[in-house]
Design an enzyme around this catalytic site. Structure first.
Site, short mmCIF file in Angstrom:
data_model
loop_
_atom_site.label_atom_id
_atom_site.label_comp_id
_atom_site.label_asym_id
_atom_site.label_seq_id
_atom_site.Cartn_x
_atom_site.Cartn_y
_atom_site.Cartn_z
N GLY A 167 -83.78 14.22 -12.87
CA GLY A 167 -83.36 14.43 -11.49
C GLY A 167 -83.46 13.12 -10.73
O GLY A 167 -84.28 12.25 -11.08
N GLN A 175 -83.72 7.45 -3.59
CA GLN A 175 -84.24 6.68 -4.72
C GLN A 175 -83.28 5.62 -5.23
O GLN A 175 -83.67 4.77 -6.04
CB GLN A 175 -84.56 7.62 -5.89
CG GLN A 175 -85.83 8.42 -5.70
CD GLN A 175 -86.05 9.31 -6.89
OE1 GLN A 175 -85.42 10.36 -7.01
NE2 GLN A 175 -86.93 8.89 -7.78
N HIS A 224 -87.97 14.10 -1.68
CA HIS A 224 -87.48 12.72 -1.49
C HIS A 224 -86.56 12.62 -0.27
O HIS A 224 -86.54 11.61 0.42
CB HIS A 224 -86.70 12.25 -2.72
CG HIS A 224 -87.56 11.73 -3.84
ND1 HIS A 224 -88.40 10.66 -3.69
CD2 HIS A 224 -87.69 12.13 -5.12
CE1 HIS A 224 -89.01 10.43 -4.84
NE2 HIS A 224 -88.61 11.30 -5.73
N HIS A 260 -89.10 18.72 -6.05
CA HIS A 260 -89.48 17.30 -6.10
C HIS A 260 -88.38 16.43 -5.46
O HIS A 260 -88.67 15.57 -4.63
CB HIS A 260 -89.72 16.90 -7.57
CG HIS A 260 -90.03 15.45 -7.79
ND1 HIS A 260 -91.25 15.02 -8.28
CD2 HIS A 260 -89.29 14.33 -7.58
CE1 HIS A 260 -91.23 13.70 -8.34
NE2 HIS A 260 -90.05 13.25 -7.94
N GLU A 261 -87.13 16.69 -5.86
CA GLU A 261 -86.03 15.89 -5.33
C GLU A 261 -85.82 16.16 -3.84
O GLU A 261 -85.53 15.25 -3.07
CB GLU A 261 -84.73 16.16 -6.10
CG GLU A 261 -84.78 15.87 -7.60
CD GLU A 261 -85.35 14.50 -7.94
OE1 GLU A 261 -85.24 13.58 -7.13
OE2 GLU A 261 -85.94 14.37 -9.03
N CYS A 300 -91.80 10.61 -11.95
CA CYS A 300 -90.81 10.23 -10.94
C CYS A 300 -90.27 8.87 -11.33
O CYS A 300 -91.05 7.95 -11.60
CB CYS A 300 -91.48 10.18 -9.57
SG CYS A 300 -90.34 9.67 -8.26
N LEU A 301 -88.96 8.73 -11.35
CA LEU A 301 -88.38 7.45 -11.77
C LEU A 301 -88.81 6.29 -10.87
O LEU A 301 -88.83 5.15 -11.31
CB LEU A 301 -86.86 7.54 -11.81
CG LEU A 301 -86.25 8.41 -12.92
CD1 LEU A 301 -84.74 8.32 -12.89
CD2 LEU A 301 -86.79 8.03 -14.29
ZN ZN Z 1 -89.17 11.43 -7.70
#
Ligand code: ZN
Length: 179
Positions: free
Chosen positions: A49, A54, A143, A139-140, A97-98
């Site tokens: 995701g 991000q 952000h 989670h997304e 998380c990236l």
């Molecule tokens: Zn993340």
């Protein structure tokens, strides 16, 4: 305007990760091109995701492919201007998380949620999400409000993460200096 080629993965503590994203005003070819770029970046970094902020695009969009496999393009989902409602249950699982490479944190979140959004054609859709999709969507979604997952954990766990976060901070500073 953010061009697809300007999008790149942003790492903690990039200030963009703390900013609230604005709604996508119109789902057009530019949005579709940027969403495509987001999938490309997500696969490159091995994620499932990725949200607009991000990649430095401060609009309310996130992309998901729970398989993380570029070959499984039929599993790709795009959520534009999403709303999350009707949380049910509670589950604790490890998340990554990236924007926080190498860091895994156990996070407790509602187990099931209802998600409404626009797709890449600008058409509204809704679905009941549970399991990994519910977790990923929440989670997304965080952000989009400038909330990163480290703030969703306990103070004790945050203290344990301090060293790893400090390393990311140092790396970010070095890269900023290098331009
Ligand atoms: Zn993340």
């Amino acid at each position: 305007m953010t061009l697809p080629e300007d999008l790149r993965l942003r790492y903690y503590p990039d200030p963009v990760l703390r900013m609230r994203a604005a709604p996508v005003r119109r789902v057009d070819d530019d949005v579709r091109a940027r969403a495509r770029a987001m999938f490309r970046i997500m696969y490159e970094h091995g994620g499932i995701g990725l949200s607009g902020p991000q990649v430095g695009w401060l609009e309310r969009i996130f992309v998901v492919n729970l398989t993380g496999e570029e070959e499984q393009a039929d599993q790709e989902e795009v959520y534009i201007n999403p709303r999350i409602t009707s949380p049910e249950g509670s589950a604790t699982e490890e998340e990554g998380c990236l924007s926080f490479p190498q860091i895994r944190i156990e996070i407790t979140r509602p187990e099931r949620v209802h998600v409404r959004a626009l797709d890449l054609e600008g058409k509204p859709f809704e679905r009941r999400a549970d399991g990994l999709l519910a977790r990923c969507a929440q989670h997304e979604f965080d952000h989009l409000d400038g909330i990163v997952f480290t703030t969703r954990t306990s103070i004790t766990r945050r203290l344990q993460l301090r060293k790893a976060l400090k390393e990311l901070e140092c790396r970010f500073e070095e890269e900023e200096r290098a331009g």
